[in-house]
Design an enzyme around this catalytic site. Structure first.
Site, PDB file in Angstrom:
ATOM      1  CG  HIS A  94      -1.956  -1.081   1.230  1.00 13.14           C
ATOM      2  ND1 HIS A  94      -2.883  -1.235   0.227  1.00 13.14           N
ATOM      3  CD2 HIS A  94      -2.219  -2.059   2.133  1.00 13.14           C
ATOM      4  CE1 HIS A  94      -3.682  -2.252   0.506  1.00 13.14           C
ATOM      5  NE2 HIS A  94      -3.290  -2.773   1.650  1.00 13.14           N
TER       6      HIS A  94
HETATM    7  C1  BDR Z   1      -3.786   1.659   4.432  1.00 13.50           C
HETATM    8  O1  BDR Z   1      -4.298   1.406   5.748  1.00 13.50           O
HETATM    9  C2  BDR Z   1      -3.256   1.175   6.649  1.00 13.50           C
HETATM   10  O2  BDR Z   1      -3.493   0.008   7.371  1.00 13.50           O
HETATM   11  C3  BDR Z   1      -1.991   1.040   5.844  1.00 13.50           C
HETATM   12  O3  BDR Z   1      -0.885   1.595   6.527  1.00 13.50           O
HETATM   13  C4  BDR Z   1      -2.280   1.778   4.565  1.00 13.50           C
HETATM   14  O4  BDR Z   1      -1.923   3.135   4.675  1.00 13.50           O
HETATM   15  C5  BDR Z   1      -4.238   0.543   3.517  1.00 13.50           C
HETATM   16  O5  BDR Z   1      -5.626   0.510   3.434  1.00 13.50           O
END
Ligand code: BDR
Ligand code: CA
Length: 312
Positions: free
Chosen positions: A242
Site C-alpha cells: 500500500h
Molecule cells: C492503508 O491502511 C493502513 O493500514 C496502511 O498503513 C495503509 O496506509 C491501507 O488501506
C-alpha cells in the site's frame, strides 16, 4: 540528476508505512523535509513514537517529526489498526523507546509553514487518514496553490474495500477529512487499492530482502511477520504494497497508468462511509479532477524497491 523533490511524509506507522519510509529514504530523487504523524494504524502517541524510531533507525534525527491529529474530524477513533499492524503499530515487536521527541506544534501548522516558506517546491505524500491535510488546507487555503504535488495512499476506484465492502481504511478512518482533501483544487493523485493490491510482496520476495541483512531489511524482517500473518488469515499469501506505492508514484510516475476524474467521498455512517466514487462518465457531478492510479508495472516496482533497499 535534477534536484530531489522535497516532500513531507504524513504517516501513521504502521508496518507498511515503515517500509515506505525506508524506500523513500533510500531514493535520491526525494528529500524528506519533515515527518508528520496522524492516528490510524495506532493512536497518535504510538504512531509518533514509531516515526521517531524510523528517523533514528536511519540516523536522521535531524528530520523533524511533528505530531498531528489524534482523532477524525467527525467520527470517534476506533483503533481498528491493531489487528493488522499489532498493538504497537510495528508488529508486536516492542521496540525500545526512541531517544528523540516530536517537535512542538501541530502537524497541520508544520505543513502550512513548510509549504508557504518554499512555494512550488514542497510535495505532500500522505499514507494515513487525511486529517492533517484537511486541517492544513482549512487553516491556510493558499497551500492549494503553493504545494507542488499531493500524493495520497487511499481509496479505490474499482477495487473492493478493505475495511468495509466498499471503503479503504485511510479514507474510512476520516471520511470528512478526505472529502476536504479531494475537494481542494491542488494537484492530487490517488494511489488507491486499484494499484496497491496489484503489487504483492510474496514470502519469497520478502526473503530476498531479508537476506540482504542491512539495518533496513533487518528491521523489516522484524516487523513484517505479524502483518504477513494478518494477510494469511484472509487467504492472501503475501502482503499488499500500500504505502510504498505512493512513494513509487512520487519517484517514478511512469510505473503507473493514470486516469483523471472527479472523485467523491461518501461521508455517512456505517459501511458506505469513506467510499470513493470516481465519476468516469463525467455525469456533471462537479468537483475538480484528480489523478487516479489504475494500473501499475508491479515487476518493475518490486525490482526498484529491492534495489533501493539494497543500498542501506
Ligand atoms: C492503508 O491502511 C493502513 O493500514 C496502511 O498503513 C495503509 O496506509 C491501507 O488501506
Ligand atoms: Ca499507512
Amino acid at each position: 540528476m535534477p534536484h530531489p523533490r522535497k516532500f513531507i511524509f504524513d504517516t501513521d506507522p504502521g508496518v507498511d508505512d515503515a517500509m515506505a519510509f525506508l524506500f523513500a529514504m533510500a531514493s535520491p530523487e526525494l528529500e524528506l523535509v519533515g515527518v508528520t504523524t496522524v492516528f490510524g494504524n495506532g493512536g497518535i502517541e504510538t504512531t509518533t513514537q514509531n516515526a521517531l524510531r524510523l528517523v533514528e533507525l536511519v540516523s536522521r534525527s535531524d528530520i523533524p517529526v511533528t505530531a498531528g491529529a489524534a482523532r477524525p474530524l467527525l467520527h470517534p477513533y476506533v483503533g481498528a489498526g491493531a489487528r493488522v499492524h499489532g498493538s504497537d503499530g510495528l508488529g508486536e515487536t516492542r521496540l525500545p523507546v526512541p531517544t528523540g521527541a516530536p517537535q512542538p506544534g501541530h502537524a497541520a501548522q508544520f505543513i502550512i509553514d513548510t509549504v508557504m516558506a518554499d512555494p512550488g517546491r514542497i510535495s505532500l505524500i500522505a499514507v494515513g487518514p487525511l486529517t492533517n491535510l484537511a486541517l492544513a488546507v482549512s487553516l491556510e487555503p493558499r497551500i492549494v496553490q503553493a504545494v507542488q504535488q499531493v500524493v495520497i495512499m487511499g481509496g479505490s476506484a474499482l477495487h473492493p474495500g478493505n475495511v468495509t465492502p466498499v471503503a479503504e481504511a485511510n479514507i474510512h478512518n476520516d471520511s470528512a477529512a478526505a472529502r476536504i482533501v479531494f475537494a481542494a483544487e491542488w494537484p492530487l493523485t490517488m494511489v488507491g487499492m486499484d494499484v496497491t493490491c496489484a503489487t504483492v510482496m510474496s514470502p519469497e520476495y520478502l526473503q530476498t530482502l531479508f537476506t540482504m541483512g542491512n539495518k533496513a531489511t533487518d528491521f523489516i524482517a522484524k516487523i513484517v511477520p505479524f502483518y504477513l500473518d494478518f494477510h494469511r488469515s484472509r487467504g492472501e499469501d503475501g502482503i499488499y504494497v500500500h504505502d510504498s506505492s505512493a512513494i513509487a508514484f512520487a519517484l517514478d510516475s511512469s510505473l503507473f497508468k493514470v486516469k483523471t476524474a472527479p472523485v467523491h467521498i461518501c461521508v455517512t455512517e456505517g459501511r458506505v462511509d469513506g467510499q470513493t466514487i470516481a465519476d468516469w462518465g463525467d455525469t456533471g457531478s462537479g468537483g475538480h479532477k484528480v489523478n487516479v492510479c489504475m494500473e501499475v508495472d508491479s515487476p518493475r516496482f518490486l525490482t526498484l524497491y529491492r534495489e533501493r533497499l539494497a543500498t542501506y
